[in-house]
Design a protein around this motif. Structure first.
Motif, PDB file in Angstrom:
ATOM      1  N   GLU A 445       0.819  -1.214   0.000  1.00 41.95           N
ATOM      2  CA  GLU A 445       0.000   0.000   0.000  1.00 41.95           C
ATOM      3  C   GLU A 445       0.854   1.266   0.000  1.00 41.95           C
ATOM      4  OE1 GLU A 445      -2.520  -0.353   3.381  1.00 41.95           O
ATOM      5  OE2 GLU A 445      -3.881  -1.813   2.459  1.00 41.95           O
ATOM      6  N   SER A 446       2.044   1.189   0.599  1.00 38.23           N
ATOM      7  CA  SER A 446       2.947   2.360   0.639  1.00 38.23           C
ATOM      8  C   SER A 446       3.820   2.451  -0.599  1.00 38.23           C
ATOM      9  CB  SER A 446       3.820   2.295   1.895  1.00 38.23           C
ATOM     10  OG  SER A 446       4.692   1.174   1.829  1.00 38.23           O
ATOM     11  N   ARG A 447       3.542   1.575  -1.586  1.00 35.09           N
ATOM     12  CA  ARG A 447       4.255   1.583  -2.873  1.00 35.09           C
ATOM     13  C   ARG A 447       5.745   1.369  -2.705  1.00 35.09           C
ATOM     14  NH1 ARG A 447       1.209   6.850  -5.559  1.00 35.09           N
ATOM     15  NH2 ARG A 447      -0.932   6.078  -5.291  1.00 35.09           N
ATOM     16  N   SER A 482       8.313  -5.009  -9.762  1.00 37.05           N
ATOM     17  CA  SER A 482       6.990  -4.421 -10.046  1.00 37.05           C
ATOM     18  C   SER A 482       5.959  -5.491 -10.411  1.00 37.05           C
ATOM     19  CB  SER A 482       7.109  -3.392 -11.174  1.00 37.05           C
ATOM     20  OG  SER A 482       7.628  -3.999 -12.356  1.00 37.05           O
ATOM     21  N   GLN A 485       5.035  -7.363  -7.316  1.00 35.34           N
ATOM     22  CA  GLN A 485       4.172  -6.563  -6.441  1.00 35.34           C
ATOM     23  C   GLN A 485       2.710  -6.607  -6.901  1.00 35.34           C
ATOM     24  OE1 GLN A 485       5.808  -2.618  -6.156  1.00 35.34           O
ATOM     25  NE2 GLN A 485       7.396  -3.215  -4.692  1.00 35.34           N
ATOM     26  N   GLN A 489      -0.304  -8.048  -4.630  1.00 36.83           N
ATOM     27  CA  GLN A 489      -1.483  -7.247  -4.294  1.00 36.83           C
ATOM     28  C   GLN A 489      -2.775  -7.987  -4.623  1.00 36.83           C
ATOM     29  OE1 GLN A 489      -1.145  -3.349  -6.086  1.00 36.83           O
ATOM     30  NE2 GLN A 489       0.905  -3.041  -5.279  1.00 36.83           N
TER      31      GLN A 489
END
Length: 504
Positions: A445-447, A482, A485, A489
């Protein structure tokens, strides 16, 4: 015999001079007698009925056997004992007095006459009871023939002084606040299978069996009527919102029957019962399930008409499609406020049937049949994504689901849950699984910003880095990649949906 008298009625005015009370302690002669039986072997171990008057014609001097017999009669709540004179000791008489078991003596020469007299009394009582039961059954049948519903039948029975409760998942309320020593019998056939019929004391078993039969027929008839109505509406739903063809003549005709103007604006709201499969697995009678669905769609329709001036509910399985018709497009905020009122009105029904809740998705207002179908699709997406995000009992508008609607169809599928659980299994098996999952979710969520994630978790950056390295090692992935991720998610979102539903 199934009748019940008492010692006083049974023994007096016939052979009083032949029947003598042996026990000296005052005895309650009003104690009930349900049957009279001969006992020849000094054992009643395999007989469990209460209130039996035992006749023991045997001549036997053993105090131990007499005491054992008395204890057995007392444990079975027996009415008493008739024996020949001179058979038992003073010690046995004292034991009988302590156990409150009356003992009567009858000369052996008179035993046959006394037994015949007692059985004649019981037979007369039984004939009178059967006659009364028959008259009561006739009255009950007459009331049943005039009753339109099971509840009407129960109310009419109360006029006869027969108070009945139908116990099918708590939906029906009794006319009395409570039954004490009630008689209970279950319906074992038809759509009412499993429903319990309970009556207050005062009626015989044969009358209760008759009430059960008549109530079962009414429940079966009501269930059939409800099922027919639900099927009729469900067929119209499939043709109206699912059939890809242009509206046919039969659809237009059906729409007129339901007073639905296909040329106006329509807003679709999809209501879905939460954990309905688990509810069914509890063995709920079919008649109760049908009553639940009937009461829900009627309440939704009633409330919608009060709020918006129109409402048509088309049920399908555990879903209820509400169509609100209007001359112009409805404001989304007004629709959401109206649905919150509807949701509150449904709570008493859900509580009465022990259903955990109901979730809703709301679409926009559109004109025409194609617009109605689009609103239906939006409501379905809003329902799925809203339940994923907010859990059971939520109401979500399509406008509020944002980018998550692109995951619609995948996020709620069994395949997504299976893939997510398999992928995250190494984390789930760890002793501190919850801590690692929370860490991973906040990091996503905080990237990928360590400082932001560490502050949210209230831990040091080095501690966060250690946890992330541990997660990478367990999952055999690079959490800073990426593509990885994105997969993480999606997996977390599918897993969170399942967890939210279970928590709710």
């Amino acid at each position: 015999m199934a009748t019940t008298m008492n010692l006083k009625d049974l023994l007096e005015n016939g052979h009083d001079q032949d029947i003598q009370l042996l026990t000296r302690k005052p005895v309650n002669l009003i104690r009930p007698v349900s049957d009279v039986r001969l006992l020849l072997d000094f054992s009643i171990q395999n007989i469990h009925e209460a209130h039996i008057l035992w006749i023991v014609p045997s001549v036997m001097k053993s105090t131990v056997l007499w005491d054992s017999l008395l204890l057995q009669i007392a444990s079975n709540n027996g009415a008493g004992m008739i024996i020949p004179p001179g058979q038992i000791s003073e010690a046995t008489i004292l034991l009988a007095e302590r156990l409150s078991i009356p003992i009567f003596t009858v000369p052996l020469s008179k035993m046959d006459y006394v037994v015949h007299f007692i059985w004649s009394r019981l037979a007369q009582k039984e004939m009178l009871r059967l006659h009364c039961d028959l008259e009561k059954i006739k009255e009950i049948t007459s009331l049943w023939e005039m009753a339109k519903t099971t509840n009407d039948f129960i109310k009419e029975l109360s006029r006869l002084g027969i108070f009945v409760r139908i116990n099918n998942s708590g939906e029906s309320k009794n006319l009395l606040s409570d039954f004490k020593d009630e008689m209970t019998m279950s319906i074992t056939w038809g759509r009412g299978r499993g429903v319990q019929i309970q009556t207050a004391p005062g009626i015989s078993l044969s009358v209760l069996q008759h009430i059960r039969l008549l109530a079962g027929i009414l429940l079966d008839r009501e269930a059939g009527e409800i099922e027919s109505e639900l099927r009729h509406r469900s067929e119209f739903l499939l043709e109206l919102l699912v059939d890809p063809r242009i509206p046919t003549g039969s659809l237009i005709h059906a729409a007129k029957q339901f007073q639905l103007d296909l040329g106006r604006y329509h807003t679709v709201v999809l209501w879905d019962l939460d954990s309905f499969r688990d509810f069914i697995k509890q063995g709920i009678p079919e008649s109760s399930v049908l009553r639940l669905k009937s009461q829900l769609f009627q309440q939704i329709e009633r409330e919608a008409r009060l709020i918006f001036g129109h409402g048509l509910v088309l049920p399908h399985s555990d879903e209820f499609v509400l169509i609100v018709e209007s001359p112009e497009a409805l404001n989304a905020l007004n629709v959401m406020q109206g649905m919150s009122y509807v949701h509150e009105a449904l709570r008493p029904i859900l509580h009465r049937f022990h259903v955990p809740g109901i979730t809703a998705g709301v679409g926009f207002s559109y004109n025409g049949v194609q617009g109605m179908r689009k609103s239906f699709e939006e409501a379905h997406e809003a329902l799925v994504v809203g339940r994923s995000r907010h859990g059971f009992g939520s109401i979500t508008h399509f406008k509020d689901i944002g980018i998550e609607r692109f995951l619609y169809g995948w996020i709620d599928s069994p395949r997504s849950k299976s893939l997510s659980e398999d992928f995250l299994k190494p984390l789930l098996n760890e002793p501190n699984a919850q801590e690692l999952l929370e860490t991973l979710e906040i990091y996503m969520e905080s990237r990928g910003r360590l400082s932001v994630a560490a502050a949210q978790l209230k831990i040091h950056r080095n501690s966060l880095r250690y946890r992330l390295d541990r997660i990478s090692h367990l999952l055999h992935v690079d959490v800073d990649d990426s593509t990885t991720q994105l997969v993480l998610q999606l997996a977390l979102k599918a897993l969170n949906m399942e967890n939210k539903l279970h928590k709710k």
